[in-house]
Design an enzyme around this catalytic site. Structure first.
Site, short mmCIF file in Angstrom:
data_model
loop_
_atom_site.label_atom_id
_atom_site.label_comp_id
_atom_site.label_asym_id
_atom_site.label_seq_id
_atom_site.Cartn_x
_atom_site.Cartn_y
_atom_site.Cartn_z
N ASP A 144 1.16 -1.18 -0.11
CA ASP A 144 -0.27 0.33 0.36
C ASP A 144 1.06 1.32 0.46
O ASP A 144 1.61 0.75 0.97
CB ASP A 144 -0.51 0.13 1.29
CG ASP A 144 -2.23 0.72 0.82
OD1 ASP A 144 -2.62 1.59 0.02
OD2 ASP A 144 -2.77 1.59 1.83
N HIS A 151 -3.77 14.53 1.20
CA HIS A 151 -3.95 12.67 2.32
C HIS A 151 -2.60 12.83 3.29
O HIS A 151 -2.81 12.95 4.45
CB HIS A 151 -3.91 12.18 1.79
CG HIS A 151 -4.66 10.95 2.25
ND1 HIS A 151 -5.39 10.36 3.48
CD2 HIS A 151 -2.85 9.84 3.30
CE1 HIS A 151 -5.30 9.62 4.41
NE2 HIS A 151 -4.52 8.98 4.08
N GLU A 219 -9.07 4.20 -1.77
CA GLU A 219 -7.40 4.03 -3.22
C GLU A 219 -8.07 3.54 -4.49
O GLU A 219 -9.48 3.12 -4.44
CB GLU A 219 -6.63 3.21 -2.08
CG GLU A 219 -6.58 3.79 -0.47
CD GLU A 219 -5.40 3.28 -0.06
OE1 GLU A 219 -4.16 2.56 -0.88
OE2 GLU A 219 -5.50 3.02 1.00
N ASP A 251 -9.66 0.93 1.87
CA ASP A 251 -7.98 0.24 3.01
C ASP A 251 -8.66 0.14 4.63
O ASP A 251 -8.41 1.61 4.49
CB ASP A 251 -6.82 1.00 2.52
CG ASP A 251 -5.95 0.77 3.76
OD1 ASP A 251 -5.69 -0.23 4.25
OD2 ASP A 251 -4.77 1.92 3.41
N GLN A 258 -3.55 2.63 14.85
CA GLN A 258 -2.84 3.61 14.30
C GLN A 258 -2.16 4.30 14.41
O GLN A 258 -0.56 3.99 14.58
CB GLN A 258 -3.53 3.93 12.53
CG GLN A 258 -2.29 4.49 11.74
CD GLN A 258 -2.38 5.12 10.24
OE1 GLN A 258 -4.06 4.33 10.70
NE2 GLN A 258 -2.12 5.88 9.81
N TYR A 262 2.07 2.56 15.02
CA TYR A 262 3.42 3.15 13.35
C TYR A 262 4.45 3.10 13.92
O TYR A 262 5.14 3.54 12.74
CB TYR A 262 2.32 4.18 12.77
CG TYR A 262 2.33 5.98 13.10
CD1 TYR A 262 2.50 6.52 11.96
CD2 TYR A 262 1.83 6.12 13.58
CE1 TYR A 262 3.22 7.37 11.90
CE2 TYR A 262 2.36 7.20 14.42
CZ TYR A 262 3.10 8.39 13.51
OH TYR A 262 2.96 9.97 12.88
CA CA Z 1 -4.44 3.04 2.56
#
Ligand code: CA
Length: 462
Positions: A144, A151, A219, A251, A258, A262
């Site tokens: 991905d 974004h 996406e 997604d 997250q 992350y």
């Molecule tokens: Ca994504």
């Protein structure tokens, strides 16, 4: 450029499959996207088809009747086998199908026995006989990307207000390796994920339980055609030869998981619980009339390094695809209300092209395989109504203001649903519906169908 505009794109072309001639159909004869059907027969066989209007045409049935002779069609081929073909050979099959399905060709039209076996009427994702649309291909690997600078700037502003866009962004198509096992077809219900959530205060203990900030990401997915050998690479000039086509990709993202997990290695459990794809692969051939230049980079932005720079790609590496996200809550469905649209964006706004992603992915010698899935990253434009995730959509901050404001979960403007319900993130029972289509003066509109998913409550035994 292998993907030429030819007679199969002629807007005057119509089909004897009447539903394909409806100007609003996603699947006119100019499209012919690939799909895979689980037949409701004795062997529950998986068969490859192309969608036209409300029907799916099964290629092996045509082949058995001798109608694909000379096209190089391989009996029993699934979409992965097709993706290994040379683009020029794929186009021979496309041209033959276009001919067989065109209004003035009697070969299949007037052969009612064969038509009954080969042309199956679908209602949604299921045929009248109980055949089911499966994943359009079964990817072995999934990567991905993060190719929309709007974004990346929006999300970066929330997660790192002081430092929204990291210095590598304008030089590298940022990506991470996702998980192929949890890629599911449109219509699959998704259980709300469970996991660790960021502590409320710095230094505090994480919470644990069902995700509270569940989101989607709108996406496009690119399906790899021919692969490359380990140690070899795909140049920017060759990159599009290695792409079969595009599909819609949702997604699903657990924002609270997250935020906590992350750093430093990127997304993990916040993303791998499910990713939904639409049932069709719209081919690079079908998309030929809808190509556009790469989005212009802001003044002062660096040019891509030479290995990702090519005049042809700069001029035609983009895709003019409109993307929409819709929502229907459980209550809305119970009350018979239609879904409402949350956003509308365009794929031409991406900072990196699919060809650049393929080139960058393989520059180190990493091998891509036929049928692999590459996600583009959330497609967001510069306006509020073109933001491709709820994280961005319910966020009040101006992503281009200095300094950007807000953090996830606070000071959000909820979206009001027609039932009076409000949403900052996805609630149990919500259905998220994504649509994509291409329109251009002088050409027939084509679409990608829908990518749908309903969120179910988290499992009980947390
Ligand atoms: Ca994504």
């Amino acid at each position: 450029m292998p993907y030429a505009i030819d007679e199969t794109h002629d807007p005057k072309l119509t089909s004897w499959v009447e539903s394909a001639n409806d100007p609003q159909s996603d699947f006119p004869i100019q499209n012919l996207p690939w799909c895979q059907v689980l037949r409701d027969d004795e062997d529950e066989s998986l068969q490859t088809g192309v969608r036209i209007g409300s029907c799916v045409v099964i290629l092996d049935e045509l082949d058995e009747a001798g109608m694909l002779e000379g096209t190089g069609w391989i009996y029993g081929a699934d979409v992965e086998v097709i993706s290994e073909l040379d683009p020029a050979d794929r186009n021979v099959i496309r041209k033959r199908l276009s001919q067989l399905l065109s209004a003035d060709c009697a070969d299949l039209r007037d052969n009612s026995d064969l038509r009954e076996r080969a042309v199956i009427e679908f209602r949604g994702d299921v045929s009248e006989q109980g055949d089911i649309l499966m994943l359009p291909v079964f990817p072995h690997d999934y990567t991905d990307f993060y190719a929309s600078i709007n974004h990346a700037t929006n999300v970066g502003s929330m997660f790192r207000p002081d430092n929204p866009l990291l210095p590598n962004y304008k030089h590298i198509p940022i990506g991470y390796h996702g998980r192929a096992s949890s890629i599911v077809p449109s219509g699959t219900h998704i259980k709300r994920p469970i996991g660790q959530q960021a502590p409320a205060e710095d230094g505090g203990s994480p919470a644990f339980g069902p995700c509270k900030l569940l989101d989607y990401e709108m996406e496009m997915g690119a399906i790899i055609g021919r692969g490359n050998e380990l140690g070899d690479h795909v140049t920017i000039e060759e990159a599009e030869d290695h792409i079969l086509g595009l599909c819609i990709l949702n997604d699903w993202s657990a924002r609270d998981l997250q935020k906590w997990e992350y750093v430093p290695l990127g997304p993990f459990l916040a993303k791998n619980f499910a990713s939904t794809v639409s049932p069709y692969i719209v081919t690079m051939e079908a998309l030929a009339p809808f190509r556009c230049p790469v989005a212009e980079r802001a003044e002062g932005d660096p040019q891509p390094l030479p290995y990702m720079f090519n005049e042809q790609n700069q001029k035609q590496g983009g895709f003019d695809i409109t993307l929409e996200v819709w929502i229907a809550s459980e209550k809305m469905r119970e009350q018979g209300m239609e879904p409402i649209r949350l956003s509308k964006g365009n794929f031409r706004d991406m900072y990196w092209t699919i060809a650049q992603m393929v080139t960058h992915h393989t520059v180190n010698g990493c091998n891509l395989n036929p049928g692999d899935l590459l996600g583009s990253g959330t497609v967001s434009g510069t306006t509020r109504d073109s933001r491709g995730s709820l994280l961005e959509l319910t966020w009040d901050g101006d992503p281009f203001a200095e300094p950007p404001v807000l953090v996830p979960g606070t000071q959000r403007t909820p979206i009001k649903l027609p039932t009076g319900e409000e949403r900052k993130f996805i609630a149990d029972g919500d259905e998220i519906i994504m649509k994509a289509y291409c329109e251009r003066e002088g050409y027939r509109r084509i679409g990608f169908g829908e990518c749908r998913g309903i969120i179910e409550p988290a499992r009980a035994n947390t």
